[in-house]
Design a protein around this motif. Structure first.
Motif, mmCIF file in Angstrom:
data_model
loop_
_atom_site.group_PDB
_atom_site.id
_atom_site.type_symbol
_atom_site.label_atom_id
_atom_site.label_comp_id
_atom_site.label_asym_id
_atom_site.label_seq_id
_atom_site.Cartn_x
_atom_site.Cartn_y
_atom_site.Cartn_z
ATOM 1 N N LYS A 28 0.832 -1.208 0.000
ATOM 2 C CA LYS A 28 0.000 0.000 0.000
ATOM 3 C C LYS A 28 0.866 1.257 0.000
ATOM 4 O O LYS A 28 0.532 2.253 -0.661
ATOM 5 N N ARG A 29 1.949 1.197 0.731
ATOM 6 C CA ARG A 29 2.874 2.341 0.738
ATOM 7 C C ARG A 29 3.497 2.542 -0.642
ATOM 8 O O ARG A 29 3.665 3.672 -1.113
ATOM 9 N N GLY A 57 0.862 4.119 -2.912
ATOM 10 C CA GLY A 57 0.700 5.538 -2.593
ATOM 11 C C GLY A 57 1.869 6.369 -3.086
ATOM 12 O O GLY A 57 1.679 7.487 -3.601
ATOM 13 N N GLN A 69 1.699 9.394 -6.068
ATOM 14 C CA GLN A 69 2.026 10.783 -5.746
ATOM 15 C C GLN A 69 3.280 11.281 -6.461
ATOM 16 O O GLN A 69 3.682 12.425 -6.245
#
Length: 369
Positions: A150-151, A154, A158
């Motif tokens: 998930k990191r 993300g 971004q």
């Protein structure tokens, strides 16, 4: 009876008698209609005032060449160089945006690279647990892996600056598609490693690859060269990296179940077959991903450094151009200050001279007293 004096010629052929002598002296006539002295003084005063106005304009504007009438050649050269300097400054500012976008992409790539190291540690832990206990429940380890993934997702999402991203390329994609883009893959190919459309133009390993048609290559304008009145843009080709496909493949890591049989996990990677060691397969996937990320981070770092050097060159170039223009058109303030003092004194003296000349007609009145 007196005799008339005889005229005896002299040796020079002239007679001895002298005739009346002419007076060559010229006398100025006084007039109430014209005053030459005042006219001359007035012309001098006008010239001084014109020079004084020009001097004050230079002091006010700081320019000795403010328009084409001051110096046509210098004005033409200065305006041309000013235009070149303006273009270079705009190019430099544009490169700042591009460099920031590349820097964000490099940072994201390096961050994902660090997180893949954590994935390797989790996979090695799962491998050790399964080796000791084939019935080991890897749900706890998988929960940690999911958090890392998930990191990664993300971070990739971004990785853009002002809407511009250098991590959304297509270089790691490799799948069959019906959109007509797959011209470099055999129709019998069954491997697939991405749900994103494969584009042969972005695959550097594909026989049909053409750098000029690569949609992932961003040609960054780094300068403009002038040859007379002809301009030519100089660009630096930078290829986007593909973190999206990497993120997509990593999200398929699941130590609790096998990878889909018959497919390769990553471009040019091994195909997973039924009965294969899934942990070993996932470890190979992560290690291949790390190798890709290292190359991607290096490529973006080199591109970022190239742009920084180009910006440094453009900054120095515009400084030199601005300084050159200044030497052509800027006024020497020390010289102008000294000239101002001299012109002011000349103006006062010319005014006094004109005042004296204007008093001359008054003297005519004394003739009639």
């Amino acid at each position: 009876m007196n005799k008339l004096p005889s005229l005896v010629p002299k040796s020079d052929g002239s007679s001895g008698r002298r005739g009346p002598q002419k007076n060559n002296k010229k006398f100025l006539m006084s007039s109430i209609l014209t005053n030459p002295a005042a006219r001359s003084a007035l012309q001098s005063l006008r010239g001084i005032e014109t020079a004084l106005d020009r001097n004050q304009t230079r002091i006010t504007t700081g320019l000795k060449v403010a328009s084409g009438k001051d110096n046509a050649a210098y004005f033409s050269i200065s305006e041309t160089v000013k235009g070149d300097s303006g273009m270079n400054k705009a190019m430099n500012e544009s490169l700042t945006l591009t460099r920031n976008a590349i820097s964000v992409g490099r940072l994201a790539t390096e961050s994902v690279l660090e997180m893949t190291e954590e994935l390797s540690e989790k996979l090695m832990l799962a491998q050790a647990q399964y080796d000791m206990n084939p019935d080991f429940d890897g749900a706890t380890i998988q929960a940690d892996i999911n958090a890392i993934l998930k990191r990664i997702t993300g971070t990739v999402a971004q990785a853009s600056f002002n809407g511009s991203s250098f991590v959304d390329g297509h270089g790691n994609q490799h799948q069959l598609s019906n959109d007509g883009l797959v011209t470099g893959i055999s129709s019998s190919t069954t491997v697939r490693n991405s749900d994103r459309d494969y584009d042969v133009r972005a695959d550097m390993n594909d026989p049909a690859y053409d750098p000029a048609l690569d949609p992932d290559v961003v040609r960054v304008a780094i300068g403009v060269s002038r040859n007379g009145n002809v301009f030519e843009a100089n660009d630096l080709p930078i290829k986007k990296i593909d973190l999206l496909s990497i993120d997509e493949r990593l999200r398929m890591l699941d130590v609790t179940q096998d990878f889909p049989a018959g497919y390769e996990a990553i471009k040019d990677g091994p195909v997973f077959n039924a009965g294969d060691d899934r942990i070993a397969f996932y470890v190979d996937l992560v290690e291949r991903t790390r190798a890709m990320l290292i190359g991607d981070a290096t490529a973006l770092g080199q591109a970022e450094k190239s742009i920084e050097r180009q910006q440094s060159f453009l900054t120095e170039l515009t400084d030199i151009q601005d300084a050159g223009v200044g030497k052509l058109v800027d006024a020497d303030m020390e010289e102008e200050a000294a000239r101002l003092q001299a012109l002011q004194v000349q103006q006062q003296l010319a005014s006094q001279s004109l005042s004296i000349a204007n008093q001359a007609p008054q003297n005519i009145l004394s003739l009639f007293r």
